[in-house]
Design a protein around this motif. Sequence first.
Motif, PDB file in Angstrom:
ATOM      1  N   ILE A 146       0.796  -1.222   0.000  1.00 41.02           N
ATOM      2  CA  ILE A 146       0.000   0.000   0.000  1.00 41.02           C
ATOM      3  C   ILE A 146       0.830   1.274   0.000  1.00 41.02           C
ATOM      4  CG2 ILE A 146      -2.075  -0.988   1.023  1.00 41.02           C
ATOM      5  CD1 ILE A 146      -1.096  -0.078   3.752  1.00 41.02           C
ATOM      6  N   GLY A 147       2.090   1.201   0.399  1.00 40.89           N
ATOM      7  CA  GLY A 147       2.910   2.409   0.426  1.00 40.89           C
ATOM      8  C   GLY A 147       3.665   2.587  -0.877  1.00 40.89           C
ATOM      9  N   THR A 148       2.978   2.496  -1.994  1.00 39.41           N
ATOM     10  CA  THR A 148       3.622   2.426  -3.305  1.00 39.41           C
ATOM     11  C   THR A 148       3.155   3.545  -4.231  1.00 39.41           C
ATOM     12  OG1 THR A 148       1.872   0.992  -4.175  1.00 39.41           O
ATOM     13  CG2 THR A 148       3.767  -0.093  -3.134  1.00 39.41           C
ATOM     14  N   PRO A 149       3.959   3.879  -5.241  1.00 41.08           N
ATOM     15  CA  PRO A 149       3.503   4.847  -6.244  1.00 41.08           C
ATOM     16  C   PRO A 149       2.235   4.376  -6.951  1.00 41.08           C
ATOM     17  CG  PRO A 149       5.873   4.511  -6.417  1.00 41.08           C
ATOM     18  CD  PRO A 149       5.371   3.478  -5.463  1.00 41.08           C
ATOM     19  N   GLU A 150       2.105   3.059  -7.154  1.00 39.87           N
ATOM     20  CA  GLU A 150       0.910   2.542  -7.820  1.00 39.87           C
ATOM     21  C   GLU A 150      -0.350   2.807  -7.005  1.00 39.87           C
ATOM     22  OE1 GLU A 150       4.435   0.291  -9.354  1.00 39.87           O
ATOM     23  OE2 GLU A 150       3.704   0.872  -7.375  1.00 39.87           O
ATOM     24  N   CYS A 151      -0.243   2.714  -5.685  1.00 40.01           N
ATOM     25  CA  CYS A 151      -1.387   3.030  -4.823  1.00 40.01           C
ATOM     26  C   CYS A 151      -1.806   4.483  -5.019  1.00 40.01           C
ATOM     27  CB  CYS A 151      -1.039   2.758  -3.364  1.00 40.01           C
ATOM     28  SG  CYS A 151      -2.404   3.024  -2.206  1.00 40.01           S
ATOM     29  N   ILE A 178       7.937  -0.368  10.977  1.00 37.55           N
ATOM     30  CA  ILE A 178       8.278   0.498  12.101  1.00 37.55           C
ATOM     31  C   ILE A 178       8.071   1.945  11.684  1.00 37.55           C
ATOM     32  CG2 ILE A 178       9.914  -1.117  13.154  1.00 37.55           C
ATOM     33  CD1 ILE A 178      12.181   0.485  11.884  1.00 37.55           C
ATOM     34  N   ALA A 179       8.083   2.833  12.673  1.00 37.34           N
ATOM     35  CA  ALA A 179       7.944   4.264  12.394  1.00 37.34           C
ATOM     36  C   ALA A 179       9.307   4.825  12.019  1.00 37.34           C
ATOM     37  CB  ALA A 179       7.372   4.990  13.604  1.00 37.34           C
ATOM     38  N   ASP A 180       9.643   4.704  10.726  1.00 37.01           N
ATOM     39  CA  ASP A 180      10.955   5.137  10.251  1.00 37.01           C
ATOM     40  C   ASP A 180      10.802   6.068   9.057  1.00 37.01           C
ATOM     41  OD1 ASP A 180      10.072   3.375   8.350  1.00 37.01           O
ATOM     42  OD2 ASP A 180      11.786   2.011   8.464  1.00 37.01           O
ATOM     43  N   ALA A 181      11.915   6.347   8.371  1.00 39.73           N
ATOM     44  CA  ALA A 181      11.881   7.255   7.220  1.00 39.73           C
ATOM     45  C   ALA A 181      11.005   6.701   6.108  1.00 39.73           C
ATOM     46  CB  ALA A 181      13.300   7.500   6.716  1.00 39.73           C
ATOM     47  N   GLN A 182      11.054   5.387   5.889  1.00 40.11           N
ATOM     48  CA  GLN A 182      10.201   4.782   4.869  1.00 40.11           C
ATOM     49  C   GLN A 182       8.733   5.047   5.180  1.00 40.11           C
ATOM     50  OE1 GLN A 182      10.554   0.504   4.450  1.00 40.11           O
ATOM     51  NE2 GLN A 182       8.653   0.359   3.279  1.00 40.11           N
ATOM     52  N   ALA A 183       8.352   4.852   6.431  1.00 36.24           N
ATOM     53  CA  ALA A 183       6.969   5.113   6.835  1.00 36.24           C
ATOM     54  C   ALA A 183       6.592   6.561   6.572  1.00 36.24           C
ATOM     55  CB  ALA A 183       6.776   4.773   8.305  1.00 36.24           C
ATOM     56  N   GLY A 184       7.531   7.469   6.813  1.00 30.56           N
ATOM     57  CA  GLY A 184       7.259   8.884   6.612  1.00 30.56           C
ATOM     58  C   GLY A 184       7.041   9.253   5.165  1.00 30.56           C
ATOM     59  N   TYR A 185       7.970   8.812   4.286  1.00 28.39           N
ATOM     60  CA  TYR A 185       7.820   9.256   2.898  1.00 28.39           C
ATOM     61  C   TYR A 185       6.701   8.517   2.173  1.00 28.39           C
ATOM     62  CZ  TYR A 185      11.043   5.443   1.298  1.00 28.39           C
ATOM     63  OH  TYR A 185      11.663   4.241   1.043  1.00 28.39           O
ATOM     64  N   GLU A 186       6.425   7.261   2.559  1.00 30.95           N
ATOM     65  CA  GLU A 186       5.302   6.562   1.928  1.00 30.95           C
ATOM     66  C   GLU A 186       3.971   7.160   2.359  1.00 30.95           C
ATOM     67  OE1 GLU A 186       7.294   2.114   1.240  1.00 30.95           O
ATOM     68  OE2 GLU A 186       5.781   2.410   2.810  1.00 30.95           O
ATOM     69  N   ILE A 209      -9.743  13.840  -3.912  1.00 27.94           N
ATOM     70  CA  ILE A 209     -10.468  12.866  -3.085  1.00 27.94           C
ATOM     71  C   ILE A 209     -11.266  13.616  -2.019  1.00 27.94           C
ATOM     72  CG2 ILE A 209     -10.151  11.083  -1.344  1.00 27.94           C
ATOM     73  CD1 ILE A 209      -9.855   9.951  -4.103  1.00 27.94           C
ATOM     74  N   ASN A 210     -12.472  13.146  -1.738  1.00 29.41           N
ATOM     75  CA  ASN A 210     -13.345  13.808  -0.760  1.00 29.41           C
ATOM     76  C   ASN A 210     -13.354  13.170   0.618  1.00 29.41           C
ATOM     77  OD1 ASN A 210     -15.341  13.839  -3.594  1.00 29.41           O
ATOM     78  ND2 ASN A 210     -14.615  15.762  -2.726  1.00 29.41           N
ATOM     79  N   PHE A 211     -13.093  11.875   0.702  1.00 25.94           N
ATOM     80  CA  PHE A 211     -13.287  11.125   1.947  1.00 25.94           C
ATOM     81  C   PHE A 211     -12.041  10.276   2.176  1.00 25.94           C
ATOM     82  CE2 PHE A 211     -15.162   7.894   4.717  1.00 25.94           C
ATOM     83  CZ  PHE A 211     -16.115   8.582   5.443  1.00 25.94           C
ATOM     84  N   VAL A 212     -11.286  10.581   3.244  1.00 26.77           N
ATOM     85  CA  VAL A 212      -9.990   9.943   3.454  1.00 26.77           C
ATOM     86  C   VAL A 212      -9.981   9.167   4.770  1.00 26.77           C
ATOM     87  CG1 VAL A 212      -7.492  10.270   3.578  1.00 26.77           C
ATOM     88  CG2 VAL A 212      -8.876  11.808   2.186  1.00 26.77           C
ATOM     89  N   LEU A 213     -10.121   7.851   4.658  1.00 26.91           N
ATOM     90  CA  LEU A 213      -9.863   6.979   5.805  1.00 26.91           C
ATOM     91  C   LEU A 213      -8.353   6.832   5.985  1.00 26.91           C
ATOM     92  CD1 LEU A 213     -12.451   4.069   5.373  1.00 26.91           C
ATOM     93  CD2 LEU A 213     -12.223   5.541   7.369  1.00 26.91           C
ATOM     94  N   HIS A 214      -7.935   6.413   7.175  1.00 28.09           N
ATOM     95  CA  HIS A 214      -6.505   6.164   7.454  1.00 28.09           C
ATOM     96  C   HIS A 214      -5.662   7.428   7.298  1.00 28.09           C
ATOM     97  CE1 HIS A 214      -7.863   2.062   7.172  1.00 28.09           C
ATOM     98  NE2 HIS A 214      -7.977   2.095   5.852  1.00 28.09           N
ATOM     99  N   THR A 215      -6.261   8.591   7.591  1.00 27.63           N
ATOM    100  CA  THR A 215      -5.471   9.820   7.496  1.00 27.63           C
ATOM    101  C   THR A 215      -4.288   9.764   8.447  1.00 27.63           C
ATOM    102  OG1 THR A 215      -7.458  11.070   6.960  1.00 27.63           O
ATOM    103  CG2 THR A 215      -5.550  12.317   7.722  1.00 27.63           C
ATOM    104  N   ALA A 216      -4.553   9.361   9.684  1.00 23.43           N
ATOM    105  CA  ALA A 216      -3.477   9.195  10.650  1.00 23.43           C
ATOM    106  C   ALA A 216      -2.669   7.958  10.278  1.00 23.43           C
ATOM    107  CB  ALA A 216      -4.045   9.060  12.061  1.00 23.43           C
ATOM    108  N   PHE A 217      -1.467   7.899  10.768  1.00 24.64           N
ATOM    109  CA  PHE A 217      -0.496   6.853  10.411  1.00 24.64           C
ATOM    110  C   PHE A 217      -1.091   5.454  10.518  1.00 24.64           C
ATOM    111  CE2 PHE A 217       3.596   5.202   9.699  1.00 24.64           C
ATOM    112  CZ  PHE A 217       3.868   4.202  10.604  1.00 24.64           C
TER     113      PHE A 217
END
Length: 292
Positions: A223-228, A257-265, A278-286
């Motif tokens: 899910i943390g991908t450019p394709e997503c 883990i909460a690292d740089a990858q998590a941040g930029y993705e 997009i109008n409706f965003v689930l999972h806004t928080a980490f």
Amino acid sequence: IKKAPSQFVLHARNPENNLVCGGENIIFMPGYGSPFIHEADGTRRNSTMEDYDNLVKLAGASKNLHMTGGNVVEPTDVEDSVRHLKMTYSHIVNSDKCFMGSASGYEKAKDSIDMAAILFGGSEIIRQKPALICLINSVTPLKYDVRMLGALMAYAEAGQPMVITSLVMAGSTGPASLAGALALQNAEVLAGIALAQSINPGTPVVYGSSSSITDMISGSLAIGTPECALFTSASAQMARFYGVPSRGGGGLTDSNIADAQAGYESMMTLMAAASTGINFVLHTAFQKKVFR
């Protein structure tokens, strides 16, 4: 599909927190469905009802979240038969923002709708002023299970909005190409929208996407991908084509883990939602993905 409104108002207990879903508006809310809690020291444990209440309170107090969301975590210390009741009650008593209801079958969905009706003064009032929204997920490829269909029917009968969402895993549950996967997603979402309109023409719906690609090493969703982010962008455009609000994106990552990858993705996937309409965003928080 044309019978679905292009936008709608979701009513909160505090009218100042009413939300317009559609147009150029964007609605942020917490994550959805996490089974675990990670403590500050890295310890992972099952989530509880106390965790659920605390997260709803945090979302209710946050200036950056418009809703308290839905199933913010899975409170495993509460029996499944009453879990949906306690979760709905938590949103009612711990915040005056809009919230989501249960989609675990017709009866549990009806329970959530009945609780919202009590809160707002009757079923006819919430039919005229929708106060509850739920998440309906298809089962890719090209199916809906009994629970989701039951919930969809209950919400449509009551005139309450639904986020009708497809999650195609390109390369496993759907075609490997993004165009092919998007076509499959579109068929599933439109089927859900059409059913809702057949039951109750004019039922508010949101065109939802959580599609992405398959991690070919693990076989799981990546899910943390450019394709997503591309799926999010395409879904926003498809929703505009059909004249309905859209759901996609969030702070999504494949990091453990909460690292740089998590941040930029998380930045990439959330920015895609914010910048593509997009109008409706689930999972806004980490929202972290854990493999075990």
